[in-house]
Design a protein around this motif. Structure first.
Motif, PDB file in Angstrom:
ATOM      1  N   CYS A   1       0.822  -1.073  -0.051  1.00  0.00           N
ATOM      2  CA  CYS A   1      -0.031  -0.063  -0.114  1.00  0.00           C
ATOM      3  C   CYS A   1       0.901   1.275  -0.336  1.00  0.00           C
ATOM      4  O   CYS A   1       1.738   1.308   0.525  1.00  0.00           O
ATOM      5  N   VAL A   2       0.304   2.361  -0.722  1.00  0.00           N
ATOM      6  CA  VAL A   2       1.051   3.741  -0.793  1.00  0.00           C
ATOM      7  C   VAL A   2      -0.066   4.429  -0.266  1.00  0.00           C
ATOM      8  O   VAL A   2      -1.035   4.529  -0.855  1.00  0.00           O
ATOM      9  N   ASP A   3       0.132   5.091   1.062  1.00  0.00           N
ATOM     10  CA  ASP A   3      -1.033   5.886   1.828  1.00  0.00           C
ATOM     11  C   ASP A   3      -0.596   7.079   1.714  1.00  0.00           C
ATOM     12  O   ASP A   3       0.583   7.429   2.273  1.00  0.00           O
ATOM     13  N   THR A   4      -1.121   8.060   0.999  1.00  0.00           N
ATOM     14  CA  THR A   4      -0.756   9.377   0.775  1.00  0.00           C
ATOM     15  C   THR A   4      -0.641  10.391   2.252  1.00  0.00           C
ATOM     16  O   THR A   4      -0.293  11.248   2.404  1.00  0.00           O
ATOM     17  N   VAL A   5      -1.343   9.620   3.369  1.00  0.00           N
ATOM     18  CA  VAL A   5      -1.366  10.223   4.607  1.00  0.00           C
ATOM     19  C   VAL A   5       0.088  10.130   5.172  1.00  0.00           C
ATOM     20  O   VAL A   5       0.665  11.189   5.565  1.00  0.00           O
ATOM     21  N   ALA A   6       0.906   8.969   4.867  1.00  0.00           N
ATOM     22  CA  ALA A   6       2.236   8.938   5.090  1.00  0.00           C
ATOM     23  C   ALA A   6       3.073   9.669   4.024  1.00  0.00           C
ATOM     24  O   ALA A   6       4.067  10.330   4.614  1.00  0.00           O
ATOM     25  N   LEU A   7       2.728  10.024   3.010  1.00  0.00           N
ATOM     26  CA  LEU A   7       3.718  10.771   1.985  1.00  0.00           C
ATOM     27  C   LEU A   7       3.555  12.248   2.139  1.00  0.00           C
ATOM     28  O   LEU A   7       4.389  13.047   1.871  1.00  0.00           O
ATOM     29  N   TYR A   8       2.296  12.801   2.704  1.00  0.00           N
ATOM     30  CA  TYR A   8       2.033  14.173   2.802  1.00  0.00           C
ATOM     31  C   TYR A   8       1.600  14.458   4.390  1.00  0.00           C
ATOM     32  O   TYR A   8       0.505  14.643   4.677  1.00  0.00           O
ATOM     33  N   PRO A   9       2.668  14.253   5.258  1.00  0.00           N
ATOM     34  CA  PRO A   9       2.234  14.343   6.554  1.00  0.00           C
ATOM     35  C   PRO A   9       1.752  15.733   7.043  1.00  0.00           C
ATOM     36  O   PRO A   9       2.136  16.570   6.635  1.00  0.00           O
ATOM     37  N   HIS A  10       0.822  15.885   8.131  1.00  0.00           N
ATOM     38  CA  HIS A  10       0.436  17.018   8.611  1.00  0.00           C
ATOM     39  C   HIS A  10       1.406  17.878   9.049  1.00  0.00           C
ATOM     40  O   HIS A  10       2.273  17.415   9.807  1.00  0.00           O
TER      41      HIS A  10
END
Length: 94
Positions: A75-84
Motif C-alpha cells: 500500500c501507498v498511503d498519501t497520509v504517510a507521503l504528505y504528513p500534517h
C-alpha cells in the motif's frame, strides 16, 4: 491522463442506518435505497480485482482496509507521503 475508477460501490451495512452523517459522508438516504451489496460481496469482488502483487494507492487506506476487514501488504498511503504540519494524530486532507 484521466483518472479511471476501477471500483466504486455503496454497501448495505449489517445494522440499520440511524444517521447518514451526509455532511461528512456525502451519502444520502436516497442513494442507499435499493442498495443490496454486502460487505462480503465487496470483499469477494476486491479479492478478485487486487492480486497480492498489486500496489494499492489511496488516502487513509488504513481506515478503508480496517472497515473492509482486509489486509494488503503493498500500500501507498498519501497520509504517510504528505504528513500534517502539526504531526500525528493530524492528517492532511486532499
Amino acid at each position: 491522463r484521466p483518472v479511471r475508477v476501477i471500483y466504486d460501490k455503496l454497501v448495505k451495512p449489517a445494522e440499520p442506518i440511524t444517521n447518514y452523517n451526509t455532511a461528512h459522508s456525502g451519502i444520502t438516504e436516497e442513494q442507499m435505497r435499493g442498495v443490496t451489496t454486502t460487505l462480503e460481496d465487496v470483499q469477494r469482488e476486491l479479492l478478485e480485482l487486487v492480486a497480492c502483487e498489486t500496489i494499492v494507492i489511496g488516502h487513509s487506506l488504513e481506515n478503508d482496509l480496517k472497515r473492509l476487514r482486509l489486509i494488503h501488504a503493498r500500500c501507498v498511503d498519501t497520509v504517510a507521503l504528505y504528513p500534517h504540519q502539526r504531526g500525528p494524530p493530524y492528517r492532511t486532507k486532499l
